[in-house]
Scaffold this motif. Structure first.
Motif, PDB file in Angstrom:
ATOM      1  N   ARG A 159       0.836  -1.194   0.000  1.00 19.41           N
ATOM      2  CA  ARG A 159       0.000   0.000   0.000  1.00 19.41           C
ATOM      3  C   ARG A 159       0.877   1.253   0.000  1.00 19.41           C
ATOM      4  O   ARG A 159       2.029   1.222   0.439  1.00 19.41           O
ATOM      5  N   ALA A 160       0.314   2.344  -0.465  1.00 18.79           N
ATOM      6  CA  ALA A 160       1.030   3.610  -0.514  1.00 18.79           C
ATOM      7  C   ALA A 160       0.432   4.588   0.497  1.00 18.79           C
ATOM      8  O   ALA A 160      -0.505   4.258   1.225  1.00 18.79           O
ATOM      9  N   ASP A 165       1.538  -2.411   4.624  1.00 13.61           N
ATOM     10  CA  ASP A 165       1.340  -3.407   3.583  1.00 13.61           C
ATOM     11  C   ASP A 165       0.615  -4.630   4.140  1.00 13.61           C
ATOM     12  O   ASP A 165       0.714  -4.953   5.333  1.00 13.61           O
ATOM     13  N   CYS A 407       1.641  -3.929  -5.989  1.00 18.34           N
ATOM     14  CA  CYS A 407       1.528  -2.526  -5.592  1.00 18.34           C
ATOM     15  C   CYS A 407       0.164  -2.007  -6.046  1.00 18.34           C
ATOM     16  O   CYS A 407       0.053  -1.325  -7.074  1.00 18.34           O
ATOM     17  N   SER A 410      -0.421   1.655  -6.996  1.00 17.60           N
ATOM     18  CA  SER A 410       0.445   2.281  -7.997  1.00 17.60           C
ATOM     19  C   SER A 410      -0.350   2.619  -9.250  1.00 17.60           C
ATOM     20  O   SER A 410      -1.144   1.807  -9.725  1.00 17.60           O
ATOM     21  N   SER A 478       5.316   2.798  -2.751  1.00 22.99           N
ATOM     22  CA  SER A 478       4.552   1.713  -2.131  1.00 22.99           C
ATOM     23  C   SER A 478       5.331   1.004  -1.033  1.00 22.99           C
ATOM     24  O   SER A 478       4.720   0.427  -0.128  1.00 22.99           O
TER      25      SER A 478
END
Length: 610
Positions: A159-160, A165, A407, A410, A478
């Motif tokens: 995750r970003a 994550d 990702c 993304s 990410s």
């Protein structure tokens, strides 16, 4: 149907079983050697039988046009049955599945750095391709190339924007649990809790209901209603939270099926999801749901395959480009092919198997050939898109995950895997490159038409250097967003972008290796392996087979179907190829029969509450 008993469906031999494929193969290998995918004849016995039964045919000649997975599979099956096969390939054997060398990267007696169009992924839902792999000898392997498959223990949704994550083990009886430090365990639990908080419970329950609707839908509803329904609409994504859209709508389709959720056929996405669920449950599985090769693809698979096919008498013409398949007197009369010197000549054979990717194959079909079978014209409606790989070589291994990472936030829908740890027989810096690179982070770019975060341009609008910088920036966004620097510029040795991509950053970008995508209605434009032309057959991942997805499994299954059709047209007594379908759970068949009755009456699926 009992194990090992085959039933005919058209020209395709189909077997079904509820038992573990791994269990069956292991038991059979102990007593009879490597068997074919559905428990039929052992490969050597099949080859010997085929050779004797086709001796009267005086080695009928077959021209296979294309040397990717489809073409090599067709050559393999035909050669085992005594046919004289010549494969014509424009670039290199293996097609999109091949690995390649980074030019000028070797130093000190090492091999060049390994590169690829995209990382290989061979899940346990595949059965036909693994059967072929078992029949390709490899030194020291009892089950041939198949023994070069290894199973990553875990995966990660990266995750970003500071989100933790999602890191999860891949359950399988033979897996030892991935080792997690206390900090990694804390972060994994945090990621799960953050997702649970942001993904409302009622949305999760609704998605489960939609999955149940698809699971219990009859084949007619799938081929009709759900083939016409986009995944975005089926999952009601427009009404849901951004978290639901990102994970369950866009994430599933763009990153895995390489098709936009707004366009993707529910039949295609649902069938794939259903197969993976059963794979995770160990139902009808050849092996774990995530498998990769333990070496670069050519070392582990393609080169041994070529060597084996040569021992079977297959001839290869590399650098030969198919220009036109000609038609006359009710048959293919010959193929115009340009040789490596640029001379165009007509090649003739008794039979022809077109095994080129659809975007290349349809350019070679002459107007007369298309007129002879209207099915060929419908292939013009099939669509392709860009899904291309880039490799980053690192001077230090990054502490990411022991498997694939996705990702999902993304813009370019990146997926990736670090490869060195999965190649135990190789010392990466000692064997490849200049000795400074210790790992390869192989990344697939699935979205080429959305702006990135670094330049604000789409991937097609970027130069090759800008694509590399943009992908690297999205990876860091990410992976480096929660306080730890997992990827750093100082550890980047070099990068390599698939050479099939050309002209990016100009008004006319091109991609030699596009991927068939699956917008609604695609199913009904996919051709069968046999055509109305008695000596012309189609093989490729665009051909209609049970796995409705552009995959190596689809390419392999279509080649088997093409060979079966050829054998039928030729009146051959050689054993037919086994083509094994996707697993069907017997306990839901009664629900599907009930749904068939409802569908024909114009009623919704009983679980479809809207």
């Amino acid at each position: 149907m009992p194990m090992g008993v085959a039933g005919y469906r058209g020209s395709i031999i189909v077997t079904r079983t509820g038992k573990s494929r791994r269990t069956f193969i292991a038991g059979a290998a102990a007593t009879a050697g490597a068997l074919s995918a559905a428990g039929g004849l052992a490969a050597p016995a099949a080859a010997a039988t085929a050779m004797s039964t086709t001796a009267a045919a005086d080695a009928r000649r077959v021209a296979v046009l294309g040397g990717g997975v489809a073409g090599l599979t067709a050559a393999h099956e035909l050669a085992e049955r005594g046919y004289a096969v010549t494969v014509y390939e424009r670039r290199a054997l293996g097609g999109k599945a091949r690995s390649m060398d980074v030019p000028g990267s070797a130093r000190g007696g090492r091999r060049p750095l390994p590169a690829e169009h995209g990382f290989r992924f061979i899940p346990g839902i595949y059965h036909n391709l693994p059967d072929t792999m078992r029949r390709i000898p490899f030194p020291g392997n009892a089950n041939g190339v198949w023994d070069n498959l290894v199973a990553p223990r875990e995966m990660m949704f990266a995750r970003a924007a500071g989100r933790e994550d999602l890191r999860a083990p891949i359950p399988w009886p033979e897996h030892s649990p991935a080792e997690l430090t206390p900090d990694e365990l804390r972060r994994a639990l945090t990621g799960i809790l953050q997702t649970l908080v942001r993904l409302p419970l009622h949305e999760t329950a609704y998605f489960v209901d939609r999955a149940l609707v698809f699971l219990t839908s009859c084949d007619e509803r799938r081929d009709g209603q759900w083939e016409r329904t986009p995944w975005w609409e089926f999952t009601r994504a427009a009404r849901m939270s951004s978290e639901y859209q990102r994970i369950l709508a866009i994430g599933v389709t763009r990153n895995i099926v390489a098709t936009k959720a707004e366009e993707a056929s529910t039949r295609t996405v649902g069938t794939l999801g259903e197969a993976f669920v059963f794979n995770l449950l160990g139902r009808g599985a050849d092996g774990p749901p995530d498998r990769i090769l333990n070496l670069p693809t050519n070392e582990a698979w393609i080169d041994p395959w070529e060597a084996h096919l040569r021992t079977l008498g297959v001839e290869f013409k590399i650098g030969w480009t198919v220009r036109e398949v000609r038609y006359g007197d009710g048959r293919v009369s010959g193929v115009l092919i340009e040789d490596p010197a640029g001379a165009v000549r007509t090649v003739t054979a008794d039979h022809y198997v077109s095994a080129l990717p659809v975007e290349h194959a349809r350019r070679t079909w002459s107007p007369a050939l298309r007129a002879a079978d209207p099915m060929l014209g419908r292939c013009d409606l099939l669509q392709t898109d860009w899904m291309t790989g880039i490799q980053f070589y690192l001077t230090e291994r990054a502490p990411l995950v022991h498997g694939h990472l996705n990702c999902i936030d993304s813009p370019w829908s990146l997926t990736a895997i670090q490869q060195a740890e999965h190649w135990p027989s190789r010392d990466f810096p000692a064997d490849y490159g200049d000795g400074a690179a210790v790992d390869c982070l192989s990344v697939d770019i699935s979205e080429w038409d959305k702006p990135g975060i670094l330049y604000g341009k789409t991937a097609k609008q970027c130069t090759r250097e800008e694509v590399a910088r943009e992908v690297w920036a999205q990876l860091k966004a990410s992976l480096n967003d929660t306080g730890k620097t997992l990827l750093s510029d100082g550890k980047l040795h070099s990068w390599f972008l698939d050479p099939g991509v050309d002209g990016i950053g100009t008004p006319r970008p091109t991609n030699e290796d596009q991927l068939l995508i699956h917008p609604t209605g695609t199913l009904h434009n996919r051709p069968s392996a046999g055509t109305r032309i008695p000596n012309f057959f189609l093989s490729g991942d665009y051909v209609s087979v049970d796995i409705d997805l552009a995959t190596m499994e689809g390419a392999n299954a279509s080649a088997r179907a093409a060979v079966n059709s050829l054998l039928d047209k030729d009146g051959s007594q050689a054993p037919r190829c086994t083509v094994r379908p996707l697993y069907r759970a017997p306990e839901v068949e009664s629900a599907k029969r009930h749904d068939l009755w409802r569908y024909r009456l114009g009623l919704r699926n009983v679980f479809d509450v809207g």
